[in-house]
Design a protein around this motif. Sequence first.
Motif, PDB file in Angstrom:
ATOM      1  N   SER A 120      43.390 -15.908  22.869  1.00 45.31           N
ATOM      2  CA  SER A 120      43.307 -14.631  23.582  1.00 45.31           C
ATOM      3  C   SER A 120      44.685 -13.996  23.701  1.00 45.31           C
ATOM      4  O   SER A 120      44.830 -12.767  23.621  1.00 45.31           O
ATOM      5  N   GLU A 121      45.726 -14.828  23.881  1.00 40.87           N
ATOM      6  CA  GLU A 121      47.076 -14.298  23.952  1.00 40.87           C
ATOM      7  C   GLU A 121      47.482 -13.652  22.626  1.00 40.87           C
ATOM      8  O   GLU A 121      48.121 -12.591  22.606  1.00 40.87           O
ATOM      9  N   GLN A 122      47.092 -14.281  21.516  1.00 45.78           N
ATOM     10  CA  GLN A 122      47.367 -13.688  20.210  1.00 45.78           C
ATOM     11  C   GLN A 122      46.600 -12.385  20.027  1.00 45.78           C
ATOM     12  O   GLN A 122      47.119 -11.410  19.480  1.00 45.78           O
TER      13      GLN A 122
ATOM     14  N   GLN B 106      42.177   0.650  25.075  1.00 41.86           N
ATOM     15  CA  GLN B 106      40.985  -0.060  25.518  1.00 41.86           C
ATOM     16  C   GLN B 106      40.950  -1.487  24.964  1.00 41.86           C
ATOM     17  O   GLN B 106      40.528  -2.425  25.657  1.00 41.86           O
ATOM     18  N   ASP B 107      41.417  -1.650  23.726  1.00 42.84           N
ATOM     19  CA  ASP B 107      41.473  -2.991  23.149  1.00 42.84           C
ATOM     20  C   ASP B 107      42.446  -3.882  23.932  1.00 42.84           C
ATOM     21  O   ASP B 107      42.161  -5.064  24.169  1.00 42.84           O
TER      22      ASP B 107
ATOM     23  N   VAL C  19      41.304  -8.433  30.262  1.00 39.48           N
ATOM     24  CA  VAL C  19      40.139  -8.894  31.014  1.00 39.48           C
ATOM     25  C   VAL C  19      39.595 -10.198  30.424  1.00 39.48           C
ATOM     26  O   VAL C  19      39.220 -11.123  31.162  1.00 39.48           O
ATOM     27  N   ASN C  20      39.556 -10.269  29.105  1.00 40.53           N
ATOM     28  CA  ASN C  20      39.067 -11.479  28.459  1.00 40.53           C
ATOM     29  C   ASN C  20      39.969 -12.669  28.788  1.00 40.53           C
ATOM     30  O   ASN C  20      39.489 -13.796  28.949  1.00 40.53           O
ATOM     31  N   ARG C  21      41.281 -12.428  28.907  1.00 46.24           N
ATOM     32  CA  ARG C  21      42.188 -13.518  29.261  1.00 46.24           C
ATOM     33  C   ARG C  21      41.894 -14.028  30.670  1.00 46.24           C
ATOM     34  O   ARG C  21      41.927 -15.240  30.919  1.00 46.24           O
TER      35      ARG C  21
END
Length: 346
Positions: free
Chosen positions: A106-108, A181-182, A188-190
């Motif tokens: 997710s960080e990448q 937005q990406d 949020v996903n992190r």
Amino acid sequence: MTRLFRSASTYVALAIGLVGFAVILYAWRLPPFVSAVETTENAYVRGQVTVIAPQLAGYVAEVPVQDFAAVKQGDLLLRIDDRIYAQKQEQARASLAAQRAALANSEQSRAAAEARLRASEANVASAEAALRTAEANWGRIEPLRERGVVSQTSTDQSQQALDQARASLAAAHAAVDVARQDVQTAIVNRQSLEAAVEGAMAAVHLAEIDMQNTRITAPQDGRLGEVSARLGQYVSAGTQLMALVPAQTWVIANFKETQLPGMRVGQPVSFTVDALRHATLTGKIERFSPAAGSEFSVIRADNATGNFIKIAQRVPVRIAIDPGQPLASELAPGMSVVVSVDTSRR
């Protein structure tokens, strides 16, 4: 009549009657046999008997202790087969590694989204430059077109380039919005993945606790009761395996409520132990029960129905055993004692 009173049998009968009357007065502690010493046989030695039970289910793999053995705090009492719990622990650790890998990915993804955002912002700058060029060309061609100096084809090409530059700038701005937005989606996903990692870590801790619970150890020093666990036996959570009795003991004496006046915390107490050939030990009143023993019974009496007969209630009194007495170490919970308290002593 005088002869009757002078006979020996009459004197014997009178003596027997007087002795019987005196015995009744003494038994009921009536004058002149009133005493400040209150005694009860309804007294027993108590201790902190701990029932040892497992927190999980499984087959008993090892029972290294025997009945009535002395144990120290931390000694192994019983071990449950831990193969299933070891695999659950490895499974939890693998799940934690997977969640951490997803968090790193997710960080990448967030870094890539931020790079796309910067590229989109650069495209906006490029589109703005192209638009300024197209507007400048149109500004030169438009006066010439009105005078008929340039051809219609050149005019149409300049107009088309201007429209195309404006559309490219709008598309570049839209691409910037999408890139932003990406980036937000990646943030949020992190957060979701971080929560998943914390959940996986909690699962690992739970698996480690279950693994530790397969080894049941002594919570404190003491002696064991009868060990009911057997090798190969299947036990479930809460199964009573054995009891641990620490060395600390005290006495609970159940005095009648009519015996309590004059008793105070700290008063000296003497008691005899049936199991020690009625040896006498000493102690002190430590505290009184907050209610009569009948109030703690499972089925309480309802005195509001039927005929009523007054019965003296008993109130438990806790007695601390004085230290330094050689026989105190031989006391065991459940032994019967006879307690005496001199209520005249303060």
